[in-house]
Design an enzyme around this catalytic site. Sequence first.
Site, mmCIF file in Angstrom:
data_model
loop_
_atom_site.group_PDB
_atom_site.id
_atom_site.type_symbol
_atom_site.label_atom_id
_atom_site.label_comp_id
_atom_site.label_asym_id
_atom_site.label_seq_id
_atom_site.Cartn_x
_atom_site.Cartn_y
_atom_site.Cartn_z
ATOM 1 N N GLU A 1 -4.418 12.125 4.754
ATOM 2 C CA GLU A 1 -4.829 13.497 5.052
ATOM 3 C C GLU A 1 -6.176 13.521 5.765
ATOM 4 O O GLU A 1 -7.146 12.903 5.317
ATOM 5 C CB GLU A 1 -4.936 14.341 3.786
ATOM 6 N N LEU B 1 -2.694 23.983 5.701
ATOM 7 C CA LEU B 1 -2.087 22.852 6.392
ATOM 8 C C LEU B 1 -1.954 23.117 7.889
ATOM 9 O O LEU B 1 -1.881 24.269 8.328
ATOM 10 C CB LEU B 1 -0.690 22.581 5.832
ATOM 11 N N PRO C 1 -8.932 8.415 1.617
ATOM 12 C CA PRO C 1 -8.321 7.429 2.501
ATOM 13 C C PRO C 1 -7.727 6.213 1.801
ATOM 14 O O PRO C 1 -6.967 5.464 2.420
ATOM 15 C CB PRO C 1 -9.480 7.015 3.424
ATOM 16 N N GLY C 2 -8.026 6.022 0.518
ATOM 17 C CA GLY C 2 -7.383 4.941 -0.209
ATOM 18 C C GLY C 2 -5.975 5.277 -0.654
ATOM 19 O O GLY C 2 -5.207 4.369 -1.008
ATOM 20 N N ALA D 1 -8.502 27.613 3.526
ATOM 21 C CA ALA D 1 -8.005 26.353 4.074
ATOM 22 C C ALA D 1 -6.491 26.374 4.085
ATOM 23 O O ALA D 1 -5.852 27.163 3.387
ATOM 24 C CB ALA D 1 -8.515 25.173 3.246
ATOM 25 N N ARG E 1 -5.140 25.174 -9.084
ATOM 26 C CA ARG E 1 -4.654 23.927 -8.504
ATOM 27 C C ARG E 1 -4.013 23.107 -9.618
ATOM 28 O O ARG E 1 -4.701 22.526 -10.459
ATOM 29 C CB ARG E 1 -5.802 23.148 -7.846
ATOM 30 N N GLU F 1 -5.986 34.356 4.114
ATOM 31 C CA GLU F 1 -6.553 34.198 2.783
ATOM 32 C C GLU F 1 -7.716 35.149 2.500
ATOM 33 O O GLU F 1 -7.997 35.442 1.336
ATOM 34 C CB GLU F 1 -6.999 32.748 2.571
ATOM 35 N N GLU G 1 -1.292 32.098 -4.677
ATOM 36 C CA GLU G 1 -2.184 32.984 -3.933
ATOM 37 C C GLU G 1 -2.203 34.408 -4.491
ATOM 38 O O GLU G 1 -3.149 35.144 -4.252
ATOM 39 C CB GLU G 1 -1.780 32.995 -2.456
ATOM 40 N N ARG H 1 0.849 -1.184 0.000
ATOM 41 C CA ARG H 1 0.000 0.000 0.000
ATOM 42 C C ARG H 1 0.887 1.236 0.000
ATOM 43 O O ARG H 1 1.623 1.492 0.964
ATOM 44 C CB ARG H 1 -0.925 0.020 1.235
ATOM 45 N N GLU I 1 -5.712 30.897 8.871
ATOM 46 C CA GLU I 1 -5.996 30.785 7.442
ATOM 47 C C GLU I 1 -7.078 31.764 7.001
ATOM 48 O O GLU I 1 -7.005 32.341 5.914
ATOM 49 C CB GLU I 1 -6.401 29.351 7.099
#
Length: 214
Positions: free
Chosen positions: A130, A88, A125-126, A86, A74, A107, A154, A47, A103
């Site tokens: 995160e 990290l 999740p696969g 948003a 993006r 932003e 930004e 995995r 944030e």
Amino acid sequence: MTEQPRDFLADTPENWSVTATSTPYTGKKTGVRADDVVMPDGGTARRDYQVHPGSVAVLALDEQDRVVVIEQYRHPVRHKLWEIPAGLLDVPGENPLHAAQRELYEEAHVKAEDWRVLADVYTSPGGSDEAVRVFLARELSEAEGERFAVFAEEADMRHARVPVADLVRGVLAGRLHNTCLAVGVLALQAARAGDGLAALRPANAPWPARPFPA
């Protein structure tokens, strides 16, 4: 069909055995891990997944029922996406509320007095660990002081305030694709139709996916 108890529908922690692990790539903020995981049939399977520090997102709702949104390029998906603020969790163990407040200021140059948790999600999740906490922020006002200096993607951001109903329609029509925006506006509508916003979890509710000091 056997009737299930009302609280059975909850994700449960579990940790299957790993016979070997490696980190073939480590980047500035994230990395890639390869684990050989023991399967229920006794065999093993490789995995590969992204190791991620976690993120926070803010659905900032004003008195006119509009949401603060930003448009940002993006590169992996080759799109400019409309999103909610948003970022990290840059500091290990950082309080997610503090990160969300930062944030929103950086932003959107906005502050909020009332904070609640809308949803906690694993984005993919696969293929990644995160975890994102999506906050609801209300009682908005302009942040004090100078605007945060922006750079890279930004520097090209657009800002807007859009009615909740328009965002919901955009998500359901396939025009808006950002995970945090979609989760945020749909969770807001679900909360309103259910037990109400007062029943949402407090801003410092425990978050087992990314524990933080009380």
